[in-house]
Design a protein around this motif. Structure first.
Motif, PDB file in Angstrom:
ATOM      1  N   ARG A 240       0.828  -1.211   0.000  1.00  0.00           N
ATOM      2  CA  ARG A 240       0.000   0.000   0.000  1.00  0.00           C
ATOM      3  C   ARG A 240       0.861   1.259   0.000  1.00  0.00           C
TER       4      ARG A 240
ATOM      5  N   ALA B  54       2.137   1.690  -3.570  1.00  0.00           N
ATOM      6  CA  ALA B  54       1.038   2.026  -4.485  1.00  0.00           C
ATOM      7  C   ALA B  54       0.578   3.463  -4.312  1.00  0.00           C
ATOM      8  N   ILE B  55       0.537   3.954  -3.074  1.00  0.00           N
ATOM      9  CA  ILE B  55       0.003   5.289  -2.808  1.00  0.00           C
ATOM     10  C   ILE B  55       1.082   6.370  -2.881  1.00  0.00           C
TER      11      ILE B  55
ATOM     12  N   ASN C 250       4.369   5.969  -4.201  1.00  0.00           N
ATOM     13  CA  ASN C 250       5.237   5.882  -5.391  1.00  0.00           C
ATOM     14  C   ASN C 250       4.513   5.163  -6.524  1.00  0.00           C
ATOM     15  N   PRO C 251       3.391   5.713  -6.986  1.00  0.00           N
ATOM     16  CA  PRO C 251       2.579   5.003  -7.994  1.00  0.00           C
ATOM     17  C   PRO C 251       3.301   4.753  -9.314  1.00  0.00           C
TER      18      PRO C 251
ATOM     19  N   TYR D 195       5.409   1.689  -8.910  1.00  0.00           N
ATOM     20  CA  TYR D 195       4.669   0.525  -8.387  1.00  0.00           C
ATOM     21  C   TYR D 195       4.765  -0.712  -9.288  1.00  0.00           C
TER      22      TYR D 195
ATOM     23  N   ALA E  76      -8.208   5.799  -1.214  1.00  0.00           N
ATOM     24  CA  ALA E  76      -7.006   5.338  -0.520  1.00  0.00           C
ATOM     25  C   ALA E  76      -7.279   5.050   0.943  1.00  0.00           C
TER      26      ALA E  76
END
Length: 314
Positions: A122, A125-126, A128-129, A132, A237
């Protein structure tokens, strides 16, 4: 030099949760229902993730692994407990006892590590999209999951080996409904202070270590969320993280209470209640927690129910 003779213990007697027939019948019905819901919920979650291509992401890959661990953990404890609730002789062989302990410790360790990996997933993903897809590639996820299971098996091998080598006195009555470490330490004839310290150290490294990863990941996640300009993205998120945090709080609170408090404060009756929660109840709750607050899971379930998702499964 005098030698102490110990009675060879070939089996243990599990006292279980209660000692009255009426309560045993009620608990059997309750736990049978919970076990059925646990199997159906977690198997359903795995099949749902398998069948819907939109759920073929690292987050749901780890969630499927968590469901598999919950199935195994519950199946390691609950069927024996259900049999004992209907039996007068609540015995378990020496080998069977430590085999049950081995899988319990291995699965509990693996679950802790999976929670840590899910938190890290998570975070990437949030926060460093763009990186990812590279950081959390399929190969990396497979290696992470394999590492979690391997670490769990190795940790349990060490714990179970030195606990099973302890000398046990003539008393073979375990004040519990499964072969857990605290009641077995109490049965040993020898001084178990060193063994308990070793076990607490391993448990502490696992629980506290993964908890630090989780807290660090979510600290960064919160900073990233509050810097987001889109309210919709921020809400999505937070909703995803809320499910994960709920499962973490339920699991870690009971684990810390049972295994990381001083041995002098152990209460077998209270430990039984806590143990029921993390071995029987939490495996049932996890698929509910991750589905009720997750729009992607609910949408995938709706598609499967309306037979839109069945062809991809076949």
């Amino acid at each position: 030099m005098t030698k102490t003779n110990y009675t060879l213990v070939t089996e243990f007697i599990l006292l279980g949760l209660v000692d009255t027939l009426e309560l045993e019948s009620i608990l059997f019905s309750l736990f049978f229902l919970i076990y059925t819901l646990t199997l159906s919920g977690n198997v359903g979650m795995i099949l749902l993730i398998r069948t819907d291509s939109r759920l073929h992401t690292p987050m749901y890959f780890f969630l499927a692994n968590l469901s598999f661990v919950d199935i195994c953990c519950s199946s390691n404890i609950t069927p024996k407990m259900l049999v004992d609730l209907l039996s007068e002789e609540k015995t378990i062989s020496f080998a069977g006892c430590f085999l049950q302990m081995y899988f319990f410790i291995a699965l509990a360790t693996t679950e802790c590590l999976l929670f840590g990996l899910m938190a890290y997933d998570r975070y990437v993903a949030i926060c460093n999209p763009l990186l990812y897809p590279l950081v959390m590639s399929r190969t990396v996820c497979l290696k992470m999951a394999a590492g979690a299971f391997t670490a769990g098996l190795l940790n349990s091998m060490v714990d179970t080996s030195y606990i099973s080598s302890l000398p046990f006195c003539s008393s073979n009555v375990i004040h519990h409904f499964f072969c857990d470490t605290p009641p077995l330490f109490k049965l040993s004839c020898s001084d178990t202070s060193l063994n308990e310290s070793i076990f607490s150290t391993f448990a502490g490294v696992n629980i506290v270590g993964t908890l630090l990863v989780i807290l660090t990941s979510y600290t960064y996640i919160l900073f990233c969320i509050f810097r987001m300009h889109s309210g919709e993205v921020r809400h999505k998120a937070l909703s995803t993280c809320a499910s994960h945090l709920t499962a973490i709080i339920l699991f870690y609170s009971t684990a810390i209470y049972t295994y990381l408090r001083p041995s002098s404060s152990y209460s077998l009756d209270q430990d039984k209640v806590a143990s029921v929660f993390y071995t029987v109840v939490i495996p049932m709750l996890n698929p509910l927690i991750y589905s009720l607050r997750n729009k992607e899971v609910k949408k995938a379930l709706w598609n499967l129910v309306t037979k839109k998702g069945i062809p991809s499964f076949l």
